[in-house]
Design a protein around this motif. Structure first.
Motif, PDB file in Angstrom:
ATOM      1  N   ILE A 152     -11.652   4.604   0.863  1.00 49.13           N
ATOM      2  CA  ILE A 152     -11.750   3.458   1.763  1.00 49.13           C
ATOM      3  C   ILE A 152     -10.438   3.246   2.521  1.00 49.13           C
ATOM      4  CG2 ILE A 152     -11.043   1.759   0.027  1.00 49.13           C
ATOM      5  CD1 ILE A 152     -13.754   1.306   2.753  1.00 49.13           C
ATOM      6  N   GLU A 153      -9.312   3.654   1.923  1.00 50.83           N
ATOM      7  CA  GLU A 153      -8.017   3.534   2.604  1.00 50.83           C
ATOM      8  C   GLU A 153      -8.012   4.346   3.891  1.00 50.83           C
ATOM      9  OE1 GLU A 153      -3.485   5.066   1.732  1.00 50.83           O
ATOM     10  OE2 GLU A 153      -4.470   3.911   0.148  1.00 50.83           O
ATOM     11  N   GLY A 154      -8.413   5.615   3.814  1.00 56.24           N
ATOM     12  CA  GLY A 154      -8.429   6.462   4.996  1.00 56.24           C
ATOM     13  C   GLY A 154      -9.470   6.026   6.008  1.00 56.24           C
ATOM     14  N   ILE A 155     -10.631   5.589   5.514  1.00 56.98           N
ATOM     15  CA  ILE A 155     -11.695   5.137   6.416  1.00 56.98           C
ATOM     16  C   ILE A 155     -11.228   3.954   7.250  1.00 56.98           C
ATOM     17  CG2 ILE A 155     -13.967   4.021   6.473  1.00 56.98           C
ATOM     18  CD1 ILE A 155     -14.683   5.741   3.987  1.00 56.98           C
ATOM     19  N   PHE A 180       1.379   3.381   7.563  1.00 53.78           N
ATOM     20  CA  PHE A 180       1.656   4.411   6.556  1.00 53.78           C
ATOM     21  C   PHE A 180       0.581   4.353   5.482  1.00 53.78           C
ATOM     22  CE2 PHE A 180       4.374   0.749   5.404  1.00 53.78           C
ATOM     23  CZ  PHE A 180       3.913   0.468   4.123  1.00 53.78           C
ATOM     24  N   SER A 181       0.242   5.519   4.941  1.00 45.33           N
ATOM     25  CA  SER A 181      -0.770   5.616   3.895  1.00 45.33           C
ATOM     26  C   SER A 181      -0.088   5.843   2.555  1.00 45.33           C
ATOM     27  CB  SER A 181      -1.730   6.775   4.193  1.00 45.33           C
ATOM     28  OG  SER A 181      -2.452   7.128   3.034  1.00 45.33           O
ATOM     29  N   VAL A 182      -0.313   4.943   1.617  1.00 46.93           N
ATOM     30  CA  VAL A 182       0.263   5.112   0.281  1.00 46.93           C
ATOM     31  C   VAL A 182      -0.359   6.319  -0.414  1.00 46.93           C
ATOM     32  CG1 VAL A 182       0.483   4.068  -2.011  1.00 46.93           C
ATOM     33  CG2 VAL A 182       0.879   2.683   0.039  1.00 46.93           C
ATOM     34  N   LEU A 183      -1.643   6.536  -0.200  1.00 50.57           N
ATOM     35  CA  LEU A 183      -2.289   7.715  -0.777  1.00 50.57           C
ATOM     36  C   LEU A 183      -1.634   9.000  -0.255  1.00 50.57           C
ATOM     37  CD1 LEU A 183      -4.497   9.019  -2.463  1.00 50.57           C
ATOM     38  CD2 LEU A 183      -6.087   8.705  -0.553  1.00 50.57           C
ATOM     39  N   SER A 184      -1.300   9.026   1.026  1.00 52.17           N
ATOM     40  CA  SER A 184      -0.630  10.199   1.606  1.00 52.17           C
ATOM     41  C   SER A 184       0.812  10.312   1.120  1.00 52.17           C
ATOM     42  CB  SER A 184      -0.664  10.120   3.133  1.00 52.17           C
ATOM     43  OG  SER A 184      -1.977  10.277   3.617  1.00 52.17           O
ATOM     44  N   ILE A 185       1.482   9.184   0.967  1.00 52.75           N
ATOM     45  CA  ILE A 185       2.849   9.202   0.443  1.00 52.75           C
ATOM     46  C   ILE A 185       2.862   9.813  -0.954  1.00 52.75           C
ATOM     47  CG2 ILE A 185       4.738   7.740  -0.396  1.00 52.75           C
ATOM     48  CD1 ILE A 185       4.196   5.861   1.959  1.00 52.75           C
ATOM     49  N   HIS A 232      -4.371   2.868  -3.262  1.00 50.15           N
ATOM     50  CA  HIS A 232      -3.764   3.528  -4.416  1.00 50.15           C
ATOM     51  C   HIS A 232      -3.108   2.496  -5.328  1.00 50.15           C
ATOM     52  CE1 HIS A 232      -1.334   6.312  -6.799  1.00 50.15           C
ATOM     53  NE2 HIS A 232      -2.088   7.296  -6.324  1.00 50.15           N
ATOM     54  N   ASP A 233      -3.174   2.750  -6.636  1.00 48.57           N
ATOM     55  CA  ASP A 233      -2.617   1.815  -7.618  1.00 48.57           C
ATOM     56  C   ASP A 233      -1.119   1.589  -7.450  1.00 48.57           C
ATOM     57  OD1 ASP A 233      -5.117   1.578  -8.721  1.00 48.57           O
ATOM     58  OD2 ASP A 233      -4.731   2.913 -10.420  1.00 48.57           O
ATOM     59  N   TRP A 234      -0.420   2.548  -6.841  1.00 43.02           N
ATOM     60  CA  TRP A 234       1.026   2.437  -6.728  1.00 43.02           C
ATOM     61  C   TRP A 234       1.485   1.622  -5.512  1.00 43.02           C
ATOM     62  CZ3 TRP A 234       2.866   8.169  -7.965  1.00 43.02           C
ATOM     63  CH2 TRP A 234       2.525   8.458  -9.288  1.00 43.02           C
ATOM     64  N   ILE A 250       1.297  -9.400   4.932  1.00 41.54           N
ATOM     65  CA  ILE A 250      -0.071  -9.360   4.432  1.00 41.54           C
ATOM     66  C   ILE A 250      -0.303  -7.971   3.845  1.00 41.54           C
ATOM     67  CG2 ILE A 250      -2.512  -9.583   5.039  1.00 41.54           C
ATOM     68  CD1 ILE A 250      -1.506 -11.216   7.530  1.00 41.54           C
ATOM     69  N   ARG A 251      -0.509  -7.895   2.547  1.00 41.66           N
ATOM     70  CA  ARG A 251      -0.756  -6.607   1.897  1.00 41.66           C
ATOM     71  C   ARG A 251      -2.245  -6.521   1.550  1.00 41.66           C
ATOM     72  NH1 ARG A 251       2.800  -6.309  -3.183  1.00 41.66           N
ATOM     73  NH2 ARG A 251       1.855  -8.362  -3.437  1.00 41.66           N
ATOM     74  N   VAL A 252      -2.932  -5.599   2.175  1.00 40.73           N
ATOM     75  CA  VAL A 252      -4.355  -5.381   1.900  1.00 40.73           C
ATOM     76  C   VAL A 252      -4.433  -4.328   0.800  1.00 40.73           C
ATOM     77  CG1 VAL A 252      -6.586  -4.777   2.891  1.00 40.73           C
ATOM     78  CG2 VAL A 252      -4.855  -5.892   4.319  1.00 40.73           C
ATOM     79  N   LEU A 253      -4.791  -4.758  -0.425  1.00 42.44           N
ATOM     80  CA  LEU A 253      -4.653  -3.892  -1.594  1.00 42.44           C
ATOM     81  C   LEU A 253      -5.915  -3.878  -2.445  1.00 42.44           C
ATOM     82  CD1 LEU A 253      -1.147  -5.153  -2.834  1.00 42.44           C
ATOM     83  CD2 LEU A 253      -1.599  -3.181  -1.365  1.00 42.44           C
ATOM     84  N   CYS A 254      -6.299  -2.682  -2.911  1.00 44.75           N
ATOM     85  CA  CYS A 254      -7.325  -2.603  -3.947  1.00 44.75           C
ATOM     86  C   CYS A 254      -6.790  -3.170  -5.257  1.00 44.75           C
ATOM     87  CB  CYS A 254      -7.757  -1.152  -4.150  1.00 44.75           C
ATOM     88  SG  CYS A 254      -8.801  -0.481  -2.830  1.00 44.75           S
ATOM     89  N   ASN A 255      -5.525  -2.921  -5.542  1.00 49.24           N
ATOM     90  CA  ASN A 255      -4.909  -3.392  -6.776  1.00 49.24           C
ATOM     91  C   ASN A 255      -4.495  -4.862  -6.622  1.00 49.24           C
ATOM     92  OD1 ASN A 255      -3.769  -3.542  -9.287  1.00 49.24           O
ATOM     93  ND2 ASN A 255      -2.125  -2.079  -8.897  1.00 49.24           N
ATOM     94  N   ALA A 256      -5.514  -5.727  -6.601  1.00 47.17           N
ATOM     95  CA  ALA A 256      -5.294  -7.156  -6.357  1.00 47.17           C
ATOM     96  C   ALA A 256      -5.058  -7.872  -7.681  1.00 47.17           C
ATOM     97  CB  ALA A 256      -6.481  -7.748  -5.615  1.00 47.17           C
TER      98      ALA A 256
END
Length: 459
Positions: A152-155, A180-185, A232-234, A250-256
């Protein structure tokens, strides 16, 4: 002194007598008096000219100072527009105004306030503008993988980049996207087994330092009108590299996870969504409540404390109503079991996010959110209590008792509401109104409405 006084007096007398005795002198006298009166008039007029100018804008140009006061900056125009939006939302809420919408009108108990949400959403569609910084090269910037449970991050990064909400004029933007993409980082910067956060955190910090030197917008708001997006969790730990990023932005995060400094007043909870084929094909739909024979279902690895406790209490039971598995038996289908069950457990793993919550909604199973410190997506708009069951780790021993206490009538209501709410979690290509893409943008929009940015140059 006598001589001088006399001379002055004499001069006055002779003047007077000349005016009275000689015709030509009378003319000169009248001219002199006229000049004195004219001088006196202009003297008075000049002393009141500023007051006159302030009160008669039609005929006299205002002073330079006033012209400066009338100048409105682009930021002030943006803020003035947001003031009008806030007023419109409050008015709709107080008057319970229903707007015409041919596609969908939010109604019912799944929303805290459907009228306010609808007006806010409509205002977002009309006004919201996002500026995407163009700096940075793929794959770390402007790109992320769009498959897998973190896809979903990339989408969403891609959909934001090509969205109608994007503006190329930063002066007209309400928010600024840090692409920037945390998953890519993690994939391209992290050195495996190094246990070093430095290179990953520096990637984010260096990017923000770069755009803050090139543009005025980060420094102007100290990051409060900027946002990042990551599943990503990180992501929270990487954001800690820039204090203003995790404190203000504003941080849009799955790890809420509020225990890891997620702040629901400014951050946005991003639902983790797993699309096996990169699409929703085959994921939507399930049988009616009367055709669901299993009370509650869960299958998954023992990741984290909550799943461990769940397995200890329910993993080896012989109760056919409670289907709790670490590994599914070969004769069982994961999606098939979701469709056969009334309730589906969505526990935390090592972190709070999990795709099971959305999978349950997609297939008509009432989600049981078994999580500590979790902020559910869109919870400032959606009333999760109306279509899900929320538990914490202390409730695990009483799991069946709690679910059995929900009457059949109440269960059917919750299940139907889940079918209604799932449109807000659907992923569409291209995006459709009220789907997960638009709901994420609306959550960002709400956070922007909650703040007012002032130009630092204005003090």
């Amino acid at each position: 002194m006598d001589s001088t006084t006399t001379t002055t007096t004499t001069t006055d007398d002779s003047s007077s007598s000349s005016c009275s005795s000689i015709s030509s002198s009378k003319v000169l006298c009248l001219i002199a008096i006229s000049l004195i009166l004219v001088s006196f008039y202009f003297g008075l007029n000049s002393s009141t000219s500023y007051v006159y100018a302030k009160n008669d804008h039609e005929n006299i140009n205002p002073p330079i100072v006033q012209l400066e006061k009338k100048f409105i900056s682009n930021l002030e125009k943006v803020e003035a527009g947001l003031v009008r939006v806030r007023v419109a939302i409050k008015e709709a809420q107080s008057k319970n105004q229903t707007l015409d919408d041919p596609e969908y009108v939010p109604t019912g108990p799944i929303y805290w306030n459907p009228t306010a949400f609808h007006r806010s959403y409509m205002e977002m569609e009309k006004h919201f503008k996002i500026f995407v910084y163009e700096e940075g090269e793929p794959p770390v910037f402007h790109y992320s993988a769009s498959e897998g449970i973190l896809g979903i991050e990339g989408i969403l990064i891609h959909q934001i980049e090509i969205s109608k909400f994007r503006t190329n004029d930063p002066e007209k933007a309400h928010v600024y996207f840090l692409p920037f993409s945390v998953l890519s980082i993690v994939s391209y910067v992290y050195v495996v087994d190094s246990r070093s956060w430095g290179p990953m955190q520096n990637t984010a910090a260096d990017y923000i330092d770069s755009i803050s030197r090139k543009y005025p917008y980060w420094n102007r708001s100290l990051g409060s009108d900027h946002f990042m997006l990551a599943c990503h969790d990180w992501a929270p730990t990487i954001s800690f590299a820039v204090p203003y990023l995790y404190k203000n932005s504003i941080r849009v995060l799955c790890n809420a996870n509020t225990s890891e400094r997620f702040d629901p007043t400014k951050d946005v909870s991003l639902p983790e969504i797993y699309l096996p084929q990169g699409k929703m094909d085959g994921l939507i739909g399930g049988p009616s409540p009367s055709h669901r024979s299993v009370l509650v279902f869960y299958a998954g690895g023992i990741h984290g404390y909550i799943r461990q406790v769940l397995m200890e209490h329910w993993g080896k039971n012989d109760d056919s109503d409670v289907q709790i598995h670490e590994y599914l038996p070969k004769n069982m289908s994961y999606y098939g079991m979701i469709r056969k069950s009334k309730f589906c457990i969505c526990p935390s793993g090592y972190e709070v996010a999990s795709p099971r919550m959305v999978e349950a909604l997609y297939m008509g199973c009432v989600p049981v959110l078994l999580k500590d410190h979790y902020v559910a997506p869109f919870n400032d708009v959606l009333n999760w209590n109306s279509f899900s069951v929320q538990m914490n780790s202390r409730d695990i021993p009483n799991l069946k008792k709690i679910l059995m206490s929900i009457s059949q009538t109440q269960y059917i209501r919750m299940q139907k509401r889940g079918l209604q709410v799932r449109r807000h979690f659907e992923v569409n290509f291209p995006p459709k109104r009220y789907d997960v893409f638009h709901m994420i943008l609306h959550s960002i929009w709400l956070r922007r409405l909650n703040i007012q940015v002032h130009d630092t140059k204005d003090g």
